[in-house]
Design an enzyme around this catalytic site. Structure first.
Site, PDB file in Angstrom:
ATOM      1  N   GLU A 186      19.844 -46.627  27.597  1.00  0.00           N
ATOM      2  CA  GLU A 186      19.313 -46.772  28.625  1.00  0.00           C
ATOM      3  C   GLU A 186      18.147 -45.696  28.800  1.00  0.00           C
ATOM      4  O   GLU A 186      17.713 -45.165  29.905  1.00  0.00           O
ATOM      5  CB  GLU A 186      20.143 -46.079  29.719  1.00  0.00           C
TER       6      GLU A 186
HETATM    7  C1  LIG Z   1      26.408 -48.285  21.925  1.00  0.00           C
HETATM    8  C2  LIG Z   1      25.202 -48.507  22.249  1.00  0.00           C
HETATM    9  C3  LIG Z   1      24.833 -49.710  23.225  1.00  0.00           C
HETATM   10  C4  LIG Z   1      23.681 -49.989  23.461  1.00  0.00           C
HETATM   11  N1  LIG Z   1      23.515 -50.980  24.360  1.00  0.00           N
HETATM   12  C5  LIG Z   1      22.250 -51.748  24.551  1.00  0.00           C
HETATM   13  C6  LIG Z   1      22.151 -52.929  25.390  1.00  0.00           C
HETATM   14  O1  LIG Z   1      23.140 -53.372  25.777  1.00  0.00           O
HETATM   15  N2  LIG Z   1      20.963 -53.445  25.496  1.00  0.00           N
HETATM   16  C7  LIG Z   1      19.940 -53.019  24.637  1.00  0.00           C
HETATM   17  O2  LIG Z   1      18.717 -53.477  24.513  1.00  0.00           O
HETATM   18  N3  LIG Z   1      20.095 -51.784  23.861  1.00  0.00           N
HETATM   19  C8  LIG Z   1      21.143 -51.151  23.801  1.00  0.00           C
HETATM   20  N4  LIG Z   1      21.434 -50.098  23.195  1.00  0.00           N
HETATM   21  C9  LIG Z   1      20.129 -49.417  22.474  1.00  0.00           C
HETATM   22  C10 LIG Z   1      19.545 -48.137  23.049  1.00  0.00           C
HETATM   23  O3  LIG Z   1      18.982 -48.271  24.221  1.00  0.00           O
HETATM   24  C11 LIG Z   1      18.693 -47.435  21.749  1.00  0.00           C
HETATM   25  O4  LIG Z   1      19.318 -47.030  20.962  1.00  0.00           O
HETATM   26  C12 LIG Z   1      17.822 -46.471  22.479  1.00  0.00           C
HETATM   27  O5  LIG Z   1      16.832 -46.906  23.266  1.00  0.00           O
HETATM   28  C13 LIG Z   1      17.106 -45.669  21.644  1.00  0.00           C
HETATM   29  O6  LIG Z   1      16.240 -46.441  20.495  1.00  0.00           O
HETATM   30  P1  LIG Z   1      16.574 -46.384  18.932  1.00  0.00           P
HETATM   31  O7  LIG Z   1      18.193 -46.213  18.649  1.00  0.00           O
HETATM   32  O8  LIG Z   1      15.736 -47.168  18.287  1.00  0.00           O
HETATM   33  O9  LIG Z   1      16.360 -44.666  18.671  1.00  0.00           O
HETATM   34  P2  LIG Z   1      14.614 -44.368  18.584  1.00  0.00           P
HETATM   35  O10 LIG Z   1      13.891 -44.979  19.463  1.00  0.00           O
HETATM   36  O11 LIG Z   1      14.109 -44.358  17.052  1.00  0.00           O
HETATM   37  O12 LIG Z   1      14.680 -42.778  18.830  1.00  0.00           O
HETATM   38  C14 LIG Z   1      15.110 -41.853  17.646  1.00  0.00           C
HETATM   39  C15 LIG Z   1      14.666 -40.374  18.559  1.00  0.00           C
HETATM   40  O13 LIG Z   1      13.284 -40.276  18.550  1.00  0.00           O
HETATM   41  C16 LIG Z   1      13.077 -40.059  19.986  1.00  0.00           C
HETATM   42  N5  LIG Z   1      11.813 -40.630  20.343  1.00  0.00           N
HETATM   43  C17 LIG Z   1      11.552 -42.021  20.340  1.00  0.00           C
HETATM   44  N6  LIG Z   1      10.306 -42.383  20.991  1.00  0.00           N
HETATM   45  C18 LIG Z   1       9.927 -41.127  21.383  1.00  0.00           C
HETATM   46  C19 LIG Z   1       8.799 -40.907  22.078  1.00  0.00           C
HETATM   47  N7  LIG Z   1       7.823 -41.686  22.330  1.00  0.00           N
HETATM   48  N8  LIG Z   1       8.744 -39.377  22.421  1.00  0.00           N
HETATM   49  C20 LIG Z   1       9.681 -38.418  22.040  1.00  0.00           C
HETATM   50  N9  LIG Z   1      10.689 -38.933  21.435  1.00  0.00           N
HETATM   51  C21 LIG Z   1      10.818 -40.016  21.113  1.00  0.00           C
HETATM   52  C22 LIG Z   1      14.379 -40.580  20.892  1.00  0.00           C
HETATM   53  O14 LIG Z   1      14.481 -39.626  21.964  1.00  0.00           O
HETATM   54  C23 LIG Z   1      15.438 -40.132  19.795  1.00  0.00           C
HETATM   55  O15 LIG Z   1      15.708 -39.057  19.673  1.00  0.00           O
HETATM   56  C24 LIG Z   1      22.527 -49.472  22.815  1.00  0.00           C
HETATM   57  C25 LIG Z   1      22.580 -48.547  21.868  1.00  0.00           C
HETATM   58  C26 LIG Z   1      24.005 -47.916  21.423  1.00  0.00           C
HETATM   59  C27 LIG Z   1      24.204 -47.148  20.410  1.00  0.00           C
END
Ligand SMILES: Cc1cc2nc3c(=O)[nH]c(=O)nc-3n(C[C@H](O)[C@H](O)[C@H](O)COP(=O)(O)OP(=O)(O)OC[C@H]3O[C@@H](n4cnc5c(N)ncnc54)[C@H](O)[C@@H]3O)c2cc1C
Length: 572
Positions: free
Chosen positions: A429
């Protein structure tokens, strides 16, 4: 002992701390008296304690599985879900025209907290539907509304939200799922989505996916994204189910926790979908859903914090280990360090509850009173409620393991499950880093007006605190002045990266000051019983002082953060 709903704390906060009575003075929510609210919460408590709480461990031990392309949910989850749906708990705040109760989101937030504390993995399902209901109410056309909303609100169908793709996590604008206009009112959707919570289940007749995708020749980034509803079974005009859509669950993730909630990789292969809102305006509609869900996820952290606290207090009251200098009860609860942990857990859980409920009241007031200041207050508080609620869930459940000693690391106590389940809430989220960025960029774009209005309100209480509680208010006042200076510093930075470098400590310090504000309000209201005065006193002296170091870090700028190169991070 199973989970016990924290009814008395909720009712106390509603009545004395977050000005819930403001709501019943509006035309929109005129029938929402505290008495009626209390009766509703009592019923929700029974659902949480008697029906959902026994499913908590079952879901952990028997994860949802994918069998021949079909998701099989954990034993008992189907009945638990039916009880949630039949009780009308999915649509507490939904529009009565489509079968909702039309009650304040504040009540839904209390109900959700109880469901989360009892069984987080199951309660994530109705939370997803609630977000979808909100998005459709605001952005869908009348046909889609009348076809989908009654079934989503009754719980016959469930909803999901599909943003994430392998290359597009926090950077939603990088998504590549495609949409083509079929020129018959529908669109053809193709692409892969990952991590989709409750991407499928075996207990609803239909699963409706809100999917973000791009139309041909759309603008790059978030500007070119459109939102579609893509049902597992395509409904006929009368709401009966038609043919199966071209979508499938490819696999389920193996996760640290939240095992009862199936997290799916979804594939859409020319699936039929319908546009929600305007073409290329998908992010606007999705933000409606995400704003609702952000408070909802803050409430997930809060619910788990409460459950972990209850388990830890019970354990500490029974476990004996030597004698403490005070030796009041003979159990480890006498030891100062154990007390410190339990009081940290309790005082932060209270702060998180008050922050979440204040956010819900602000959202309700912005709907009911239609005043700009409430809209701005709700927008300011939402990222704080999400981040602080979830961080509190993680910290409190972590401390809960520590209070249990070795037994905390042994799964059968259930203390570790709280931590494993809640850990993801700071990630999904919008990660908490993204929430902090939202706070220091978009939410201070007004030159800090909404933030300073809140700071002034807190200041007013400090200056009008009854004499016997002046010690509490003077601690708050010092921390508030520090936060106020940090806010001015943030607003003055021309280079955005200076703000971003301090965003997370700034958000945390704001939340801690808000927590102190709500503790002081609680202490003033409970001056006779004094237990809330004692809790507030612990918070002011042991938790609030972190604001000084947090604000120092928040205003230190980015220089030190970039001095060490990315290469040096690897080699020294
Ligand atoms: C159990 C689970 C359920 C989920 N359910 C859903 C769902 O129902 N629907 C859905 O669409 N998604 C869902 N997600 C996905 C979730 O929303 C994403 O994992 C989340 O948005 C982070 O994206 P990412 O994993 O690619 O991490 P990344 O975006 O790669 O982030 C990695 C790190 O980099 C940081 N970062 C990234 N961009 C920036 C920035 N611009 N500035 C500063 N820091 C930054 C982040 O804060 C984080 O610490 C789910 C994930 C999990 C694990």
């Amino acid at each position: 002992m199973n989970y016990q709903a924290p009814l008395s704390d909720m009712k106390f906060i509603l009545e004395n701390v977050v000005d819930y009575n403001n709501l019943s003075s509006t035309n929109h929510f005129e029938d929402t008296s505290l008495e009626m609210t209390s009766a509703i919460l009592n019923e929700a408590a029974k659902l949480a304690e008697e029906i959902l709480s026994p499913l908590q461990r079952v879901g952990d031990l028997n994860p949802a599985i994918l069998e021949n392309g079909v998701v099989r949910t954990s034993p008992g989850f189907s009945d638990g879900y039916k009880a949630v749906a039949d009780g009308g708990w999915i649509g507490v705040a939904a529009n009565p025209r489509y079968g909702g109760m039309g009650l304040p989101l504040t009540i839904q937030t209390c109900v959700n907290e109880m469901m989360n504390g009892a069984c987080l993995s199951l309660s994530l399902n109705p939370l997803m539907s609630q977000g979808q209901i909100d998005a459709l109410e605001h952005h869908a056309n009348d046909h889609i509304k009348s076809l989908y909303l009654p079934k989503l609100i009754s719980g016959e169908w469930s909803g999901t939200m599909n943003l994430t793709e392998p290359q597009a996590g926090s950077d939603v604008g990088a998504l590549t799922s495609k949409a083509n206009n079929n020129n018959d009112g529908s669109y053809s959707i193709s692409g892969q989505k990952i991590y989709i919570s409750w991407g499928d289940s075996d207990f609803t007749d239909n699963v409706c996916h809100l999917v973000l995708a791009r139309l041909p020749d759309s603008a790059p980034g978030t500007k070119g994204i459109s939102l579609f509803i893509v049902p597992k079974f395509i409904p006929n005009h009368d709401g009966t189910l038609g043919q199966k859509n071209n979508l499938r669950v490819v696999s389920l993730e193996h996760k640290v926790g939240l095992h009862g909630s199936p997290t799916a990789v979804m594939e859409y292969d020319k699936a039929q979908g319908w546009l929600i809102g305007e073409e290329s305006q998908g992010m606007k509609a999705m933000f409606t859903m995400m704003n609702n869900a952000r408070l909802g996820v803050g409430g997930e952290g809060l619910g788990v914090a409460e459950a972990a606290l209850q388990k830890a207090v019970k354990f500490a009251s029974q476990r004996t280990q030597g004698k403490s200098p005070t030796n009041q009860t003979g159990s480890i609860i006498d030891f100062a360090d154990v007390r410190r942990m339990l009081l940290t857990m309790k005082s932060k859980t209270y702060a998180a509850r008050a922050i979440c409920l204040a956010t819900a009241v602000a959202i309700d007031m912005s709907k009911a009173a239609n005043e700009k200041s409430w809209v701005a207050r709700a927008a300011l508080l939402t990222p704080i409620a999400k981040a602080f609620g979830t961080e509190t869930g993680i910290e409190v459940s972590n401390l809960g393991i520590q209070v249990h000693g070795g037994m905390g690391f042994i799964e059968e106590t259930g203390a570790a499950q709280f931590w494993r389940d809640v850990r993801v809430t700071s990630i999904y989220e919008g990660t908490n880093g993204i929430q902090a960025i939202d706070l220091v960029s978009r939410k201070l774009i007004d030159g800090g007006q909404a933030a300073f209005e809140l700071i002034n309100e807190i200041n007013y209480l400090c200056e009008n605190t009854p004499n016997e509680l002046m010690k509490l208010s003077s601690e708050l006042k010092t921390a508030l002045d520090t936060l106020s200076e940090a806010t001015s510093w943030m607003v003055m930075q021309k280079n955005l990266n200076e703000r971003l470098a301090g965003a997370t400590p700034y958000l945390e310090s704001f939340a801690l000051v808000l927590g102190a504000f709500f503790h002081l309000k609680g202490a003033i209201a409970d001056n006779k019983a004094q237990s809330r005065v004692k809790l507030a006193s612990f918070y002011m002296n042991h938790i609030l002082p972190s604001v000084f170091s947090l604000c120092k870090s928040a205003t230190a700028g980015s220089a030190d953060i970039y001095k060490l190169s990315a290469k040096e991070l690897n080699v020294i």
